[in-house]
Design a protein around this motif. Structure first.
Motif, PDB file in Angstrom:
ATOM      1  N   PHE A 217       0.817  -1.210   0.000  1.00  0.00           N
ATOM      2  CA  PHE A 217       0.000   0.000   0.000  1.00  0.00           C
ATOM      3  C   PHE A 217       0.851   1.260   0.000  1.00  0.00           C
ATOM      4  CE2 PHE A 217       0.910  -0.737   4.442  1.00  0.00           C
ATOM      5  CZ  PHE A 217       1.054   0.527   4.984  1.00  0.00           C
ATOM      6  N   TYR A 218       2.029   1.213   0.618  1.00  0.00           N
ATOM      7  CA  TYR A 218       2.851   2.410   0.735  1.00  0.00           C
ATOM      8  C   TYR A 218       3.679   2.682  -0.523  1.00  0.00           C
ATOM      9  CZ  TYR A 218       6.200  -1.221   2.150  1.00  0.00           C
ATOM     10  OH  TYR A 218       6.966  -2.355   2.200  1.00  0.00           O
ATOM     11  N   ARG A 219       3.588   1.816  -1.519  1.00  0.00           N
ATOM     12  CA  ARG A 219       4.271   2.046  -2.801  1.00  0.00           C
ATOM     13  C   ARG A 219       3.243   2.055  -3.935  1.00  0.00           C
ATOM     14  NH1 ARG A 219       8.869  -0.696  -4.783  1.00  0.00           N
ATOM     15  NH2 ARG A 219       9.509   1.381  -5.408  1.00  0.00           N
ATOM     16  N   LYS A 220       2.180   2.823  -3.720  1.00  0.00           N
ATOM     17  CA  LYS A 220       1.113   3.012  -4.710  1.00  0.00           C
ATOM     18  C   LYS A 220       0.433   1.700  -5.064  1.00  0.00           C
ATOM     19  CE  LYS A 220       3.306   7.092  -6.757  1.00  0.00           C
ATOM     20  NZ  LYS A 220       3.785   7.759  -7.994  1.00  0.00           N
ATOM     21  N   GLY A 221       0.348   0.800  -4.085  1.00  0.00           N
ATOM     22  CA  GLY A 221      -0.298  -0.484  -4.320  1.00  0.00           C
ATOM     23  C   GLY A 221      -1.455  -0.732  -3.382  1.00  0.00           C
ATOM     24  N   LEU A 222      -2.143   0.340  -2.975  1.00  0.00           N
ATOM     25  CA  LEU A 222      -3.211   0.188  -1.983  1.00  0.00           C
ATOM     26  C   LEU A 222      -4.303  -0.767  -2.460  1.00  0.00           C
ATOM     27  CD1 LEU A 222      -4.499   1.044   0.707  1.00  0.00           C
ATOM     28  CD2 LEU A 222      -5.581   2.942  -0.523  1.00  0.00           C
ATOM     29  N   LYS A 223      -4.686  -0.671  -3.728  1.00  0.00           N
ATOM     30  CA  LYS A 223      -5.766  -1.517  -4.238  1.00  0.00           C
ATOM     31  C   LYS A 223      -5.377  -2.989  -4.199  1.00  0.00           C
ATOM     32  CE  LYS A 223      -8.854  -2.057  -8.204  1.00  0.00           C
ATOM     33  NZ  LYS A 223      -9.211  -1.545  -9.564  1.00  0.00           N
ATOM     34  N   GLU A 224      -4.180  -3.304  -4.686  1.00  0.00           N
ATOM     35  CA  GLU A 224      -3.716  -4.699  -4.691  1.00  0.00           C
ATOM     36  C   GLU A 224      -3.506  -5.218  -3.277  1.00  0.00           C
ATOM     37  OE1 GLU A 224       0.289  -7.192  -5.970  1.00  0.00           O
ATOM     38  OE2 GLU A 224      -0.216  -5.357  -7.050  1.00  0.00           O
ATOM     39  N   ASP A 225      -2.887  -4.404  -2.435  1.00  0.00           N
ATOM     40  CA  ASP A 225      -2.613  -4.804  -1.053  1.00  0.00           C
ATOM     41  C   ASP A 225      -3.915  -5.084  -0.315  1.00  0.00           C
ATOM     42  OD1 ASP A 225      -1.368  -5.336   1.320  1.00  0.00           O
ATOM     43  OD2 ASP A 225      -0.212  -3.504   1.389  1.00  0.00           O
ATOM     44  N   SER A 226      -4.892  -4.202  -0.477  1.00  0.00           N
ATOM     45  CA  SER A 226      -6.178  -4.373   0.206  1.00  0.00           C
ATOM     46  C   SER A 226      -6.928  -5.593  -0.304  1.00  0.00           C
ATOM     47  CB  SER A 226      -7.028  -3.114   0.031  1.00  0.00           C
ATOM     48  OG  SER A 226      -6.411  -1.987   0.611  1.00  0.00           O
ATOM     49  N   ALA A 227      -6.833  -5.855  -1.615  1.00  0.00           N
ATOM     50  CA  ALA A 227      -7.508  -7.029  -2.178  1.00  0.00           C
ATOM     51  C   ALA A 227      -6.954  -8.319  -1.583  1.00  0.00           C
ATOM     52  CB  ALA A 227      -7.352  -7.034  -3.699  1.00  0.00           C
ATOM     53  N   ILE A 228      -5.638  -8.411  -1.463  1.00  0.00           N
ATOM     54  CA  ILE A 228      -5.033  -9.613  -0.892  1.00  0.00           C
ATOM     55  C   ILE A 228      -5.351  -9.721   0.594  1.00  0.00           C
ATOM     56  CG2 ILE A 228      -2.813 -10.680  -0.336  1.00  0.00           C
ATOM     57  CD1 ILE A 228      -1.789  -9.730  -3.012  1.00  0.00           C
ATOM     58  N   MET A 229      -5.331  -8.595   1.306  1.00  0.00           N
ATOM     59  CA  MET A 229      -5.685  -8.625   2.722  1.00  0.00           C
ATOM     60  C   MET A 229      -7.119  -9.084   2.917  1.00  0.00           C
ATOM     61  SD  MET A 229      -5.528  -5.579   5.580  1.00  0.00           S
ATOM     62  CE  MET A 229      -3.754  -5.700   5.836  1.00  0.00           C
ATOM     63  N   ASP A 230      -8.044  -8.572   2.101  1.00  0.00           N
ATOM     64  CA  ASP A 230      -9.438  -9.002   2.203  1.00  0.00           C
ATOM     65  C   ASP A 230      -9.559 -10.501   1.948  1.00  0.00           C
ATOM     66  OD1 ASP A 230     -10.133  -6.423   2.727  1.00  0.00           O
ATOM     67  OD2 ASP A 230     -11.153  -6.047   0.822  1.00  0.00           O
ATOM     68  N   ALA A 231      -8.780 -11.008   1.002  1.00  0.00           N
ATOM     69  CA  ALA A 231      -8.867 -12.439   0.660  1.00  0.00           C
ATOM     70  C   ALA A 231      -8.401 -13.310   1.813  1.00  0.00           C
ATOM     71  CB  ALA A 231      -8.043 -12.723  -0.596  1.00  0.00           C
ATOM     72  N   TYR A 232      -7.254 -12.993   2.403  1.00  0.00           N
ATOM     73  CA  TYR A 232      -6.795 -13.873   3.490  1.00  0.00           C
ATOM     74  C   TYR A 232      -7.608 -13.692   4.754  1.00  0.00           C
ATOM     75  CZ  TYR A 232      -3.631 -10.259   5.667  1.00  0.00           C
ATOM     76  OH  TYR A 232      -3.087  -9.163   6.297  1.00  0.00           O
ATOM     77  N   ILE A 233      -8.163 -12.516   4.974  1.00  0.00           N
ATOM     78  CA  ILE A 233      -9.038 -12.335   6.139  1.00  0.00           C
ATOM     79  C   ILE A 233     -10.341 -13.105   5.948  1.00  0.00           C
ATOM     80  CG2 ILE A 233     -10.507 -10.625   7.287  1.00  0.00           C
ATOM     81  CD1 ILE A 233      -8.134  -8.750   7.272  1.00  0.00           C
ATOM     82  N   MET A 234     -10.873 -13.099   4.734  1.00  0.00           N
ATOM     83  CA  MET A 234     -12.083 -13.885   4.486  1.00  0.00           C
ATOM     84  C   MET A 234     -11.791 -15.375   4.655  1.00  0.00           C
ATOM     85  SD  MET A 234     -15.255 -13.771   3.969  1.00  0.00           S
ATOM     86  CE  MET A 234     -15.612 -12.106   3.451  1.00  0.00           C
TER      87      MET A 234
END
Length: 816
Positions: A217-234
């Protein structure tokens, strides 16, 4: 060891349970049955369901909850009824995974969920022996979703196939429907082809996963980072709620049998659904700010029926949020970057601001417990379903337990899903902390913690829990430490999946004015690489530094261990030295920087971890020696571009065949392989890398690998001159005298009329054989010159009566 059988025996319980509630209704007299040795062990324990609604100390009304369970059709806050929960739990074994048809996702058995298939597998001893050998053979590969230069590789059979667009991905129906609603609310109209859908499918395979190319997220990857976080949290939520459903269903069955028990002996494996302790999921993160994102995502992705109340949310916001500004993080929707409201006041790079402007406390632990209608933050670890922690905090708990026998960390004994996110940041903190934590997972507990021993799965009792633990490692790069932990400390019987990438390198970000020299030394093994590196530095590099009167020499070092060895050697040589290492005191940093910039100290030792946390631009650097390559590829151009001076800027890089992971991120995968696998360098030999841009057909990055006699033997360099909006291009080269002593060389220049070429000096006079002299070539595109072609050629020739050295030059005009 045979599976324990369960002989029904009524005994007094200190806490309420589902069966206690049923007994209150009927007030039946207790019947004492025969007991065996196993029942004697269990008789004094609290034979409770691990998923009772709440314990008394948590402050909930158990009788009220039991009454609600007995009342059908009560509507929750989101309109669902409690009876739906009961129905969903009762049908757990009959849930089917839909066929997959249009996208690459993980395949699950048609008749049973991957959760049940994974945990109910009986691991033969022969497989245990094979797993202990820790030899993994990757047998298949599949192109990575959304990453053209990457592919997923895996052990065993390929479990990826095309998915049905309407598939529930293996999720519980309520979780699946809620996730769809969340995605629609956020503006995502194509959930089934989204990155989070694909990555959840990988997680749902229950294989160990190493994702080493995640854009943070801190290297202009917020969308990708959040998508992966949502996946492993689900995935974590799915695992927790399926565990609860299974235990709840078995509690119901056991309760009914208790009502009619007449010393009845139940089947051995039918009710084995417990671990030693309740926590089943552990998420390891580096900073509180990232934990804040993870917990908020977990709350967002939990269906409304399970979060009518979120307890201690205010305390969580106070402890894990940013104390300076609760709403300090703003999302740039166009770039996907994150920036702090105070970032304009900082001179640090944007990625440093985004990572460190939040709460960067790296010592935290929080337990999270799910009841039927609420989420409890800061629950006791033994009553939690999920633990979010930093490796440092867990290590402190482990060390306390070793010192104090009254304390323990047995809540780590039954972890079935382990998430390690931002592993690259954890590596910058100290990867050794994490390896110590991994060693403590899934051990036999030192005490009994109220779990019904008759319900513990057999593979827990056999000491095989680590073979059932799924580990998911996420980061923006892999290094030898991360790979070692993934290969040796993650021994999931399901197998492994990891991402393999081809890198382009970061050389285009390095200033054209810097001459880069890559010198390879050879080591016999990984264990000998550190000694070989130091020996090469002592014998080949340091003598040149010592004999030179010039200062401004920066030694960049990636590890603290190497830093200490190099510091001790330089001190033994009475070198003029200043130190910016991992543990430099703030009061010393300014003084050291001033000494180096003003030339009062000749050499500076500068570590990667110091740069990671401080990101200073060091002034006065005239000669950079990269003693060991940085782990983070973005640091290489940052450090190299610190070099100052127009005519004499050199970067020397030391590497061995065991540095391929770091090298390929910097020079590119193809070039790194050539450098690593080329003919063994003889003593005093090395390799030079010169970055060029092709000008005749298309603008591209090209790496030239060339063997040379010593680092200064540059008799045949080539020049590539690209004129963009800058009309002036300047290069510095070095010429070595291979003729007689007293040789004098004069320069001659040819080139297009549109270019003015100046060489200084125009005459080189060598006193001795082997002497080296430098010269600078300045290319200036003439104003108003008419160009019939966008490219041209020329040459720079040094010659005398006996020798001639010709350097070809290629010119290209872009946007002039």
């Amino acid at each position: 060891m045979p599976a324990p059988s369960l002989r029904l025996k009524r005994h007094k319980r200190t806490n309420k349970s589902w069966a206690d509630g049923k007994q209150k209704q009927k007030k039946r007299p207790r019947k004492e049955g025969k007991i065996n040795l196993e029942e004697d062990v269990a008789g004094d324990s609290q034979s409770l369901s691990m998923f009772e609604e709440d314990s008394v100390e948590e402050g909930s009304d158990n009788e009220s909850d039991l009454q609600e369970q007995r009342t059908a059709g009560i509507v929750d806050a989101d309109g669902d009824s409690d009876s739906e929960d009961i129905l969903e739990a009762s049908n757990t074994d009959q849930e089917q995974e839909l066929d997959v048809k249009s996208q690459t996702v993980a395949k699950a058995p048609a008749s049973r969920s991957s959760f049940h298939s994974h945990l109910e597998y009986k691991l033969p001893e022969t497989e245990v022996e094979d797993l202990l050998k820790k030899k993994w053979k990757y047998q298949w590969d599949v192109p990575a979703f959304g990453m053209p230069n990457c592919k997923w590789v895996g052990t065993g059979e390929c479990f990826l196939e095309v998915a049905n667009m309407n598939s529930d991905c293996g999720l519980k129906q309520r979780l699946y429907k809620h996730w769809l609603d969340v995605c629609r609310t956020s503006g995502s109209n194509d959930f089934h082809s989204s990155p989070q859908r694909f990555f959840f499918s990988l997680c749902n395979s229950y294989r160990d996963i190493l994702h080493c190319n995640k854009k943070p997220f801190y290297r202009k990857g917020l969308k990708e980072d959040s998508a992966i976080m949502d996946a492993y949290i689900m995935h974590c939520l799915n695992h927790i709620f399926r565990t609860r459903d299974l235990v709840t269903k078995n509690d119901s069955k056991v309760g009914k049998r208790w009502e009619n028990a007449k010393d009845e002996l139940l089947g051995g494996d039918e009710f084995l659904d417990h671990g030693f302790t309740r926590p089943k999921v552990l998420i390891l993160l580096p900073f509180k700010s990232i934990a804040n994102r993870a917990v908020n995502s977990l709350i967002k992705l939990t269906p409304g029926a399970y979060k009518v109340n979120v307890e201690h949310m205010s305390r969580f916001s106070n402890e894990f949020g940013n104390h300076d500004d609760e709403d300090n993080v703003n999302t740039n929707e166009l770039t996907g970057s994150v920036k702090n409201s105070n970032s304009q006041k900082s001179s640090k790079p944007p990625d440093h601001q985004a990572l460190f402007d939040g709460n960067v406390d790296d010592k935290f632990m929080i337990g999270i417990k799910f009841t039927r209608k609420s989420i409890k933050l800061f629950s006791d670890f033994y009553s939690s379903d999920l633990i979010v922690a930093s490796p440092l905090a867990l290590l402190k708990k482990i060390e306390e337990a070793k010192r104090d026998k009254e304390k323990d960390v047995d809540y780590l004994s039954s972890i079935e899903v382990l998430i390690i996110d931002h592993a690259d940041v954890i590596a910058m903190q100290n990867w050794a902390f994490l390896t110590s934590v991994l060693e403590q997972l899934n051990c036999i507990p030192s005490k009994q913690h109220g779990t019904d021993i008759m319900r513990i799965r057999k593979w827990y009792l056999d000491g095989h829990a680590r073979f059932y633990r799924q580990t998911i490692v996420l980061g923006c790069y892999a290094n030898p430490d991360i790979n070692a932990s993934f290969n040796r400390q993650c021994v999931n019987y399901q197998g492994k999946v990891k991402l393999i990438c081809q890198y382009k390198g970061v050389l285009p970000k390095v200033s054209d004015q810097v001459r880069q020299i890559y010198q390879r030394f050879d080591a016999d093994s990984v264990a000998e690489a550190d000694n070989a590196r130091l020996d090469y530095f002592v014998q080949k590099v340091f003598p040149k530094i010592k004999d030179s009167d010039e200062g401004g020499v920066m030694l960049f070092i990636s590890s603290y261990y190497e830093y200490v060895r190099l510091r001790n050697f330089l001190k033994s040589q009475n070198a003029s030295l200043c130190l910016l290492g991992d543990y430099a005191e703030p009061r010393d940093v300014t003084r050291m920087r001033n000494w180096f910039r003003n030339g009062e100290k000749k050499i500076m030792l500068y570590t990667e971890r110091f740069h990671f946390y401080r990101r200073y631009k060091i002034g006065g650097v005239r000669n950079l020696i990269v003693y060991s390559l940085p782990e983070r590829k973005e640091f290489f151009p940052e450090v190299v571009n610190m070099l100052e001076g127009a005519d004499d800027m050199t970067c020397t890089v030391l590497f061995s065949q065991f540095d391929q992971l770091q090298l390929e991120r910097i020079v590119g995968t193809a070039s790194a392989r050539r450098m690593i696998t080329s003919e063994k360098a003889r003593p005093g030999h090395g390799h030079e890398i010169q970055w060029e841009r092709s000008t005749l057909k298309e603008l591209q990055q090209k790496t030239i690998l060339r063997k040379f006699n010593n680092p200064g033997d540059l008799n045949y360099p080539s020049f590539l001159v690209v004129f963009t909006n800058n009309r002036v291009v300047r290069y510095t080269r070095e010429l070595t005298n291979v003729g007689a002593a007293g040789s004098i060389y004069e320069v001659a220049v040819t080139g297009p009329q549109a270019v003015q070429v100046t060489v200084k000096p125009s005459k080189l006079a060598f006193k001795n054989v082997g002497d080296r002299l430098r010269y600078t070539v300045t290319f200036v595109a003439r104003k108003g010159a008419s160009l019939t072609d966008r490219s041209g050629f020329g040459a720079i020739v040094w010659r005398n009566a006996q020798h001639q050295v010709r350097s070809p030059v290629a010119f290209s005009w872009m946007q002039l």
